[in-house]
Scaffold this motif. Structure first.
Motif, PDB file in Angstrom:
ATOM      1  N   UNK A 181       0.737  -1.229  -0.080  1.00 27.50           N
ATOM      2  CA  UNK A 181      -0.268   0.083   0.066  1.00 27.50           C
ATOM      3  C   UNK A 181       0.778   1.080   0.018  1.00 27.50           C
ATOM      4  N   UNK A 182       0.603   2.046  -0.971  1.00 23.78           N
ATOM      5  CA  UNK A 182       1.143   3.456  -0.978  1.00 23.78           C
ATOM      6  C   UNK A 182       0.567   4.400  -0.608  1.00 23.78           C
ATOM      7  N   UNK A 183       0.646   5.002   0.618  1.00 26.80           N
ATOM      8  CA  UNK A 183      -0.210   6.195   0.909  1.00 26.80           C
ATOM      9  C   UNK A 183       0.392   7.596   0.601  1.00 26.80           C
ATOM     10  N   UNK A 184      -0.412   8.366   0.425  1.00 21.11           N
ATOM     11  CA  UNK A 184       0.111   9.909  -0.243  1.00 21.11           C
ATOM     12  C   UNK A 184       0.976   9.442  -1.267  1.00 21.11           C
ATOM     13  N   UNK A 185       0.777   8.486  -2.343  1.00 21.06           N
ATOM     14  CA  UNK A 185       1.698   8.301  -3.213  1.00 21.06           C
ATOM     15  C   UNK A 185       2.036   9.671  -3.946  1.00 21.06           C
ATOM     16  N   UNK A 186       1.261  10.423  -4.438  1.00 14.71           N
ATOM     17  CA  UNK A 186       1.724  11.956  -4.915  1.00 14.71           C
ATOM     18  C   UNK A 186       2.565  12.640  -4.308  1.00 14.71           C
TER      19      UNK A 186
END
Ligand code: ADP
Ligand code: MG
Length: 246
Positions: A181-186
């Motif tokens: 899981x990538x949180x706050x990918x941007x």
């Protein structure tokens, strides 16, 4: 391609992709394990937010996911709830594996503050269960983080840089990873963590697409995030929520 739109007061939820799973309307209806449901209620959550309604259904259906929604829309529980339910249902590998850790869920966040918030939420939802959430982040000595890991780790919450360092030192075996899981990918890409993320997802022990699921959460959906999705995901569902005026 399927598309579903719905109105939640003034928030519009849009879900696109192949065979879109039907969103849930309540935590009860999602068929969650009683203990998890209890922990959600004890955290003061009464009903799911729009991004949670869609994301929980998508992750429970074991699909890759990108969810874009503004800060404060409840993205953390949108992935923690379904992922924890799947771990509780399917069972986890168990306690300590000694020096090499084999987490089932890996969550990467851009900052230590965010990682701490995620870990806190994970601890609340996993209270009294077999699931263990462990956090690692940079800027401090590694010794206590390593000893925390030695007690076992099902859910790893990490900042990108520190996780990459630990990987380089052989601390993890990712062969048991079911969710990445990538949180706050941007924000992670903006901060220059793209190469670290690539190293992590391409780690030789990481299971291939379709075996490990990838879920990305973001406030925005720039080209860089789309490119990341195209590379690491398979038949993903795209969830976006936005406020409509009037
Ligand atoms: P985001 O990641 O989208 O910025 P968070 O997951 O940090 O949002 O959630 C924002 C706040 O709302 C947190 O304090 C969280 O505990 C709370 N929250 C999230 N979902 C719910 C819910 N379904 N019911 C009540 N509070 C919630
Ligand atoms: Mg968040």
């Amino acid at each position: 391609c399927g598309e579903r739109f719905s109105n939640f007061d003034k928030v519009v939820l849009q879900v696109t992709g192949k065979d879109v799973p039907q969103y849930i309307t309540s935590f009860e209806e999602a068929g969650l394990r009683p203990l998890l449901l209890q922990n959600i209620k004890n955290s003061g959550y009464v009903k799911p937010t729009p991004v949670q309604k869609a994301s929980i259904a998508v992750i429970l259906a074991k699909r890759d996911l990108i969810a874009c929604a503004v800060t404060g829309s409840g993205k953390t529980a949108a992935y923690l709830v379904p992922v924890m339910n799947i771990l509780l249902e399917q069972g986890v590998a168990g306690a300590s594996h000694g020096m090499i850790q084999r987490p089932e869920v890996v969550i990467v966040a851009p900052t230590r503050e965010l990682a701490i918030q995620i870990h806190r939420e994970a601890c609340k939802f996993s209270y009294n269960s077999v699931l263990k959430s462990v956090i690692i982040y940079g800027g401090t000595v590694t010794s206590h983080q390593r000893s925390n890991l030695q007690a076992g780790c099902n859910i790893l919450v990490a900042t990108a840089g520190r996780l990459k360092d630990f990987l380089d030192r052989g601390v993890f075996d990712f062969s048991g990873v079911r969710f990445f899981i990538l949180d706050e990918a941007d924000r992670m890409l903006d901060m220059g963590f793209g190469p670290d993320i690539e190293k992590i997802v391409n780690h030789p022990t990481m299971p291939p697409k379709g075996i490990r699921r990838v879920c990305m959460f973001s406030a925005t959906f720039p080209d860089e995030v789309q490119a990341l999705a195209a590379t690491y995901m398979e038949d993903y569902i795209f969830v976006t929520t936005g406020i409509v005026g009037g």
